[in-house]
Design a protein around this motif. Sequence first.
Motif, PDB file in Angstrom:
ATOM      1  N   LYS A 153       0.828  -1.195   0.000  1.00  0.00           N
ATOM      2  CA  LYS A 153       0.000   0.000   0.000  1.00  0.00           C
ATOM      3  C   LYS A 153       0.868   1.253   0.000  1.00  0.00           C
ATOM      4  O   LYS A 153       1.891   1.302   0.678  1.00  0.00           O
ATOM      5  CB  LYS A 153      -0.931  -0.014   1.223  1.00  0.00           C
ATOM      6  CG  LYS A 153      -1.829  -1.248   1.260  1.00  0.00           C
ATOM      7  CD  LYS A 153      -2.611  -1.367   2.547  1.00  0.00           C
ATOM      8  CE  LYS A 153      -3.750  -0.387   2.649  1.00  0.00           C
ATOM      9  NZ  LYS A 153      -4.658  -0.677   3.792  1.00  0.00           N
ATOM     10  N   THR A 194      -2.785   2.933   0.028  1.00  0.00           N
ATOM     11  CA  THR A 194      -3.776   2.410  -0.907  1.00  0.00           C
ATOM     12  C   THR A 194      -3.195   1.261  -1.710  1.00  0.00           C
ATOM     13  O   THR A 194      -2.091   1.352  -2.238  1.00  0.00           O
ATOM     14  CB  THR A 194      -4.228   3.534  -1.878  1.00  0.00           C
ATOM     15  OG1 THR A 194      -4.703   4.650  -1.135  1.00  0.00           O
ATOM     16  CG2 THR A 194      -5.306   3.045  -2.818  1.00  0.00           C
ATOM     17  N   SER A 195      -3.947   0.177  -1.817  1.00  0.00           N
ATOM     18  CA  SER A 195      -3.536  -0.951  -2.653  1.00  0.00           C
ATOM     19  C   SER A 195      -3.714  -0.602  -4.125  1.00  0.00           C
ATOM     20  O   SER A 195      -4.622   0.150  -4.494  1.00  0.00           O
ATOM     21  CB  SER A 195      -4.374  -2.192  -2.317  1.00  0.00           C
ATOM     22  OG  SER A 195      -4.154  -2.618  -0.998  1.00  0.00           O
TER      23      SER A 195
END
Length: 443
Positions: A153, A194-195
């Motif tokens: 992430k 965030t992926s």
Amino acid sequence: MGKGPAGSAAEADPYFPAHGDPSFRVTRYELELGYRPHTNRLEGVARLSAVAGQSLTSFALDLGDQLQVRRVAVNGEPAHYTHRAGKLRVRHARTVPAEGKFSVEVRYAGTPRPMRSPWGGLGWEELTDGALVASQPIGAPSWFPCNDRPADKASYRIALAVPHEYTAVANGTLIARSVGARSTTWVYEQPAPTSTYLVSVQVGRYDMVTLADGPVPQTAAVPAKLRSQFLVDFGRQPQMMDVFQELYGPYPFAEYVVVLADDELDVPVEAQGMSVFGRNHLDGVRGYERLVAHELSHQWFGNSVTVADWRHIWLNEGFAKYAEWLWSERSGGLPAVEFAAQSYFHLRNLPQTLLLADPGRADMFDDRLYRRGGLALHALRVEMGDAAFFTLIKEWATENRDGVVTTPELIAMAQRHCEQPLDSLFAAWLYSTALPQWPSTKG
């Protein structure tokens, strides 16, 4: 507690071992993109800030073959690379030591198209008039070079230039909009980890609609002709946000955006701080409101709290399915137990071959996983009682915020909130294929 992005396990995803490179992790992506909807032409510069997990002289990024690489640089110096079979393999002259920081710049262009998968095309999709991105689970390489692992992430800055008549929406907060001679550039910043599969851009002829100003700003990008219908079907979303914050804790991002594409979509899809629906998800009588609840709940379960690898996908979809039932229960509709009963009797007539805690790649989006995941949570609620259960799910969402998690971690946290052993419950619902007995309420 779930491991944070920097501490995620350095191993390949068992369902998609060809995706991602566990030898390093990315901390930030900065994407500068230009897109022409009429020709579906994308030009991009991707700048990655990364940390080596081991001594590195080479590494790999995921990038679809439909995009042509023009230049790769590592720490500002030109690097050797090959690009084939969805892998951009980079070799650089100077060794990066373990835990050493390095930067990568990739210049590329092409005609993006979805990545092939057992579930159809994933990632960048050209619409009738515009484009959308729906990447779960492996579609991100369709439009930018990335380390495509859910546990990796990073923060994002996305600048997207499109013709003036289009609106561009991306993850995060709109921090700038500049009008040039031929295009308007929209710049978004998403600081939350965030992926890659949750990164998204949406391009269309949209009006921006305000659903709520605060404390969590809620806006929507909607075709003008669908605005009045949209306001009916999504009219209770602000109340839904309040209910979910009560149940799960504070909303994990700065804002929430809904995009209503002027095309029909098979299913809605979540992205970080965003959900995307098709015009077929409107009917003017809130007939699809359960999907509104499902996608909103993913902001906690799936997006903020992310699976360490895809074996644990029930942690995303089981919680989102149960959120549909909880919203009904809290908004004057049927109680969760009624939906649980419906799902139970539905599953009873289906093949008992799904292992919830490790469903396998072929079944990771099977409807049985969604329903059985919701049922497993309902069985846990019955066993623990409401007070302990709701304390658990709030702690799960808040303690693991911005992190990555596994099924054993949920089991361990649940046991800390329950005096009686939960081993047999989890063994039956998660680690056995047979459908357990109906979770009857304790008397």
